[in-house]
Design an enzyme around this catalytic site. Structure first.
Site, mmCIF file in Angstrom:
data_model
loop_
_atom_site.group_PDB
_atom_site.id
_atom_site.type_symbol
_atom_site.label_atom_id
_atom_site.label_comp_id
_atom_site.label_asym_id
_atom_site.label_seq_id
_atom_site.Cartn_x
_atom_site.Cartn_y
_atom_site.Cartn_z
ATOM 1 N N ASP A 42 73.365 103.328 74.380
ATOM 2 C CA ASP A 42 72.197 104.180 74.185
ATOM 3 C C ASP A 42 71.500 104.450 75.517
ATOM 4 O O ASP A 42 71.352 103.543 76.344
ATOM 5 C CB ASP A 42 71.224 103.459 73.235
ATOM 6 C CG ASP A 42 70.007 104.288 72.886
ATOM 7 O OD1 ASP A 42 70.168 105.246 72.113
ATOM 8 O OD2 ASP A 42 68.905 103.981 73.385
ATOM 9 N N GLU A 87 75.838 107.425 76.050
ATOM 10 C CA GLU A 87 75.000 108.549 75.626
ATOM 11 C C GLU A 87 74.363 109.184 76.851
ATOM 12 O O GLU A 87 73.361 108.702 77.377
ATOM 13 C CB GLU A 87 73.911 108.093 74.646
ATOM 14 C CG GLU A 87 73.212 109.278 74.005
ATOM 15 C CD GLU A 87 71.697 109.156 73.910
ATOM 16 O OE1 GLU A 87 71.082 110.055 73.326
ATOM 17 O OE2 GLU A 87 71.117 108.190 74.436
HETATM 18 C C1 AAO Z 1 59.452 106.732 69.013
HETATM 19 C C2 AAO Z 1 58.457 107.852 68.775
HETATM 20 C C3 AAO Z 1 57.805 108.260 70.081
HETATM 21 C C4 AAO Z 1 57.134 107.058 70.725
HETATM 22 C C5 AAO Z 1 58.191 105.968 70.904
HETATM 23 C C6 AAO Z 1 57.601 104.684 71.463
HETATM 24 O O1 AAO Z 1 59.128 108.966 68.191
HETATM 25 O O2 AAO Z 1 56.828 109.254 69.798
HETATM 26 O O3 AAO Z 1 56.642 107.413 71.993
HETATM 27 O O4 AAO Z 1 58.782 105.665 69.648
HETATM 28 O O5 AAO Z 1 56.672 104.174 70.580
HETATM 29 C C7 AAO Z 1 64.695 107.209 69.051
HETATM 30 C C8 AAO Z 1 63.841 108.396 68.630
HETATM 31 C C9 AAO Z 1 62.515 108.433 69.357
HETATM 32 C C10 AAO Z 1 61.799 107.107 69.198
HETATM 33 C C11 AAO Z 1 62.717 106.076 69.837
HETATM 34 C C12 AAO Z 1 62.122 104.671 69.851
HETATM 35 O O6 AAO Z 1 64.567 109.590 68.892
HETATM 36 O O7 AAO Z 1 61.726 109.462 68.785
HETATM 37 O O8 AAO Z 1 60.540 107.158 69.843
HETATM 38 O O9 AAO Z 1 63.938 106.018 69.064
HETATM 39 O O10 AAO Z 1 61.824 104.248 68.582
HETATM 40 C C13 AAO Z 1 66.280 111.661 75.547
HETATM 41 C C14 AAO Z 1 67.189 110.555 76.043
HETATM 42 C C15 AAO Z 1 68.191 110.091 75.014
HETATM 43 C C16 AAO Z 1 67.508 109.792 73.676
HETATM 44 C C17 AAO Z 1 66.765 111.043 73.253
HETATM 45 C C18 AAO Z 1 66.048 110.865 71.918
HETATM 46 O O11 AAO Z 1 67.866 110.999 77.214
HETATM 47 O O12 AAO Z 1 68.789 108.911 75.502
HETATM 48 O O13 AAO Z 1 65.778 111.362 74.242
HETATM 49 N N1 AAO Z 1 68.468 109.342 72.667
HETATM 50 C C19 AAO Z 1 68.655 107.905 72.377
HETATM 51 C C20 AAO Z 1 68.857 107.635 70.898
HETATM 52 C C21 AAO Z 1 67.572 107.883 70.146
HETATM 53 C C22 AAO Z 1 66.528 106.897 70.598
HETATM 54 C C23 AAO Z 1 66.601 106.549 72.022
HETATM 55 C C24 AAO Z 1 67.577 107.033 72.861
HETATM 56 C C25 AAO Z 1 65.718 105.491 72.510
HETATM 57 O O14 AAO Z 1 69.928 108.374 70.429
HETATM 58 O O15 AAO Z 1 67.748 107.822 68.754
HETATM 59 O O16 AAO Z 1 65.210 107.449 70.356
HETATM 60 O O17 AAO Z 1 66.413 104.261 72.277
HETATM 61 C C26 AAO Z 1 66.310 116.649 77.227
HETATM 62 C C27 AAO Z 1 67.090 115.612 78.014
HETATM 63 C C28 AAO Z 1 67.576 114.477 77.163
HETATM 64 C C29 AAO Z 1 66.445 113.914 76.347
HETATM 65 C C30 AAO Z 1 65.833 115.053 75.522
HETATM 66 C C31 AAO Z 1 64.764 114.539 74.574
HETATM 67 O O18 AAO Z 1 67.199 117.347 76.342
HETATM 68 O O19 AAO Z 1 68.209 116.217 78.599
HETATM 69 O O20 AAO Z 1 68.113 113.461 77.993
HETATM 70 O O21 AAO Z 1 66.962 112.905 75.477
HETATM 71 O O22 AAO Z 1 65.334 116.020 76.415
HETATM 72 O O23 AAO Z 1 63.528 114.806 75.011
HETATM 73 C C32 AAO Z 1 67.522 121.270 74.969
HETATM 74 C C33 AAO Z 1 67.998 120.912 76.354
HETATM 75 C C34 AAO Z 1 68.239 119.421 76.430
HETATM 76 C C35 AAO Z 1 66.952 118.751 76.200
HETATM 77 C C36 AAO Z 1 66.533 119.140 74.804
HETATM 78 C C37 AAO Z 1 65.243 118.552 74.396
HETATM 79 O O24 AAO Z 1 68.528 121.026 74.003
HETATM 80 O O25 AAO Z 1 69.179 121.611 76.587
HETATM 81 O O26 AAO Z 1 68.734 119.039 77.687
HETATM 82 O O27 AAO Z 1 66.374 120.536 74.696
HETATM 83 O O28 AAO Z 1 64.229 119.007 75.253
#
Ligand code: AAO
Length: 477
Positions: free
Chosen positions: A187, A224
């Site tokens: 992750d 990931e």
């Molecule tokens: C939760 C709450 C938050 C709070 C946090 C702490 O929702 O509000 O702040 O707790 O209390 C998962 C959930 C999160 C959750 C977290 C912890 O999705 O909502 O937060 O558990 O409980 C990035 C990372 C990537 C990550 C992804 C979600 O790079 O690693 O965010 N995925 C993994 C898991 C996921 C998990 C975590 C990581 C944490 O699969 O389930 O989170 O362990 C861009 C970047 C990406 C980035 C995205 C998201 O993407 O390139 O790297 O991912 O932004 O912001 C287009 C663009 C694309 C862009 C996307 C979104 O598609 O082309 O590049 O738009 O803007």
């Protein structure tokens, strides 16, 4: 660490998102092995913080490396791995070691551990503030230092450059290897330094030979790394260390099968589309994040909610030789934070399994949709062949053969496909595995008569329930 260590008559990993270990063990024996699936990606196995209302994402906030979660305890996990390995289904664990939990005034975990994330005190590991990067937010994905040293959505960011942190992580991964897992989904790999990951991956033990792995087998690693281009960090910084989740595949296949990019362009599907090399990419139509608009991929992502297009995209994914494939198996949701099916005490509920193979009780079980599991069977049948006899109508009807083993056609137009094709198959009558199942010499769906020379008339009506037809040597009646 690129070899997923699968049995050679198997393919495809199914992500049984939020399933309980006991249920997965049963699923391996009763369904996945008989249908030819190669493995299961399981939800995080180590203790997480309990969040009010129990959203699915609490599991991405570790409190310790104790193997106790809502999916089950260590004994149940070990038992599942053993039972799945016995029937040739591998287990891959979603491991979170970029970070620990975020601020939470009463951090209590699923194994009963307590922690004070505000002060970075996680006594059940133990980790203290020395083991973390100083707190800062990630707001600029063009700055690799920020992405890797600051806190992803406020999650306390471990410093994998520290020897003690590395030791704790490797101890955790080794423990899972001893229990018989075949590999890991790492992750948030993009949020860690490749050089640190390299050290960690190399230190992990060889796979456990008592679970049927050959001596000196290395754990499969899929990282990931969301890279859709245009950010400060590239997937190529990680692709020599292990496989990568190829999010570009997910975005492009969604676009094509939503009708936003003609299917004819899929003719050269693969690396020419900017995807990683076949053996380095793990591909999927959707994942647990982008099906609910978290993570990367944008608005073109297809999910179970667009069922006809989704099944077509999945059929194409499984019909094409490109890459290591993964199927998402979801629970039904209305809003993106909604937790999995659970009772009023927060205990996870088991899926209800119906006699037609489908699921209920709030679970979607895409992997139990006939159009999907029969394509896993197709992929096993056509193993080792390439794509040949490609045909398209210049727009959104396509068809191709896989050597002399299988034939598939797609119709995404709003008019019928009705045409004679070269199917590359020996003469005979075949069962279309999309509209039905072959049962002995019976077929519950459409049949296709292939004449001498491999020619057959193929019909897919624009209004039909499914927009695909697939036949293969194993579906001959
Ligand atoms: C939760 C709450 C938050 C709070 C946090 C702490 O929702 O509000 O702040 O707790 O209390 C998962 C959930 C999160 C959750 C977290 C912890 O999705 O909502 O937060 O558990 O409980 C990035 C990372 C990537 C990550 C992804 C979600 O790079 O690693 O965010 N995925 C993994 C898991 C996921 C998990 C975590 C990581 C944490 O699969 O389930 O989170 O362990 C861009 C970047 C990406 C980035 C995205 C998201 O993407 O390139 O790297 O991912 O932004 O912001 C287009 C663009 C694309 C862009 C996307 C979104 O598609 O082309 O590049 O738009 O803007």
């Amino acid at each position: 660490q690129f070899d997923p260590q699968q049995w050679n008559n198997r393919n495809t990993i199914v992500h049984l998102f939020e399933w309980k270990w006991d249920d997965i063990a049963n699923e391996c024996e009763n369904f996945l092995a008989p249908k030819g699936f190669a493995g299961v990606q399981v939800s995080p196995v180590n203790e997480n913080v309990i969040v009010y209302d129990r959203p699915w994402w609490e599991r991405y906030q570790p409190l310790s490396y104790k193997l106790v979660t809502r999916s089950g305890n260590e004994k149940q996990f070990a038992d599942m791995v053993r039972r799945c390995n016995n029937v040739g289904v591998r287990i891959y664990v979603d491991v979170i070691f970029n970070h620990m939990a975020a601020d939470n005034s009463h951090a209590v975990g699923t194994a009963g551990s307590r922690a004070v994330p505000e002060t970075k005190d996680f006594p059940a590991v133990p980790f203290s503030s020395w083991d973390f990067h100083p707190s800062c937010d990630i707001y600029n994905y063009n700055d690799p230092n920020q992405v890797r040293n600051c806190e992803l959505v406020g999650l306390k960011d471990l410093d994998q450059g520290k020897e003690y942190v590395r030791e704790k992580i490797v101890e955790f991964l080794d423990h899972l290897v001893e229990l018989g897992v075949a590999g890991f989904r790492v992750d948030a790999a993009k949020h860690m330094w490749p050089a640190d990951l390299d050290v960690i991956y190399k230190r992990i033990k060889n796979l456990n030979t008592q679970h049927g792995f050959a001596p000196n087998s290395r754990p499969f690693i899929v990282q990931e790394v969301i890279d859709l281009g245009g950010e400060g960090i590239s997937k190529y910084e990680y692709s020599d260390l292990g496989a990568i989740t190829e999010f570009r595949f997910s975005a492009e296949i969604g676009k094509a099968f939503r009708g936003n990019n003609d299917l004819k362009y899929l003719r050269n599907w693969g690396e020419e589309w900017g995807f990683l090399e076949s053996h380095k990419a793990l591909v999927f139509v959707d994942n647990h994040d982008n099906q609910r608009s978290h993570g990367g991929g944008g608005n073109d992502i297809l999910t179970y909610k667009q069922d006809k297009n989704y099944k077509m995209a999945t059929a194409f994914t499984l019909a094409h030789p490109f890459s290591i494939t993964r199927i998402m198996s979801s629970f039904a949701f209305e809003h993106s934070d909604q937790g999995p099916p659970q009772d009023s005490q927060g205990n996870l509920l088991s899926p209800v399994i119906y006699s037609d193979n489908s699921c209920g009780g709030g679970w979607v079980c895409e992997h139990r949709w006939r159009q999907i599991y029969n394509m896993v069977g197709f992929k096993n049948q056509v193993r080792g062949t390439g794509v040949n006899d490609w045909w398209d109508n210049g727009k959104n009807q396509i068809a191709f053969c896989r050597g002399g083993e299988g034939f598939i056609a797609f119709n995404l137009e709003n008019y019928d496909l009705n045409k004679e094709f070269q199917t590359c198959l020996p003469a005979g009558t075949y069962c279309d595995v999309i509209s039905g199942d072959k049962n002995g010499s019976n077929c519950s769906g459409k049949t296709v008569v292939v004449g001498n020379g491999g020619k057959a008339n193929i019909y897919i009506g624009a209004k039909e329930y499914d927009g695909v037809l697939a036949i293969h040597k194993g579906s001959r009646l």
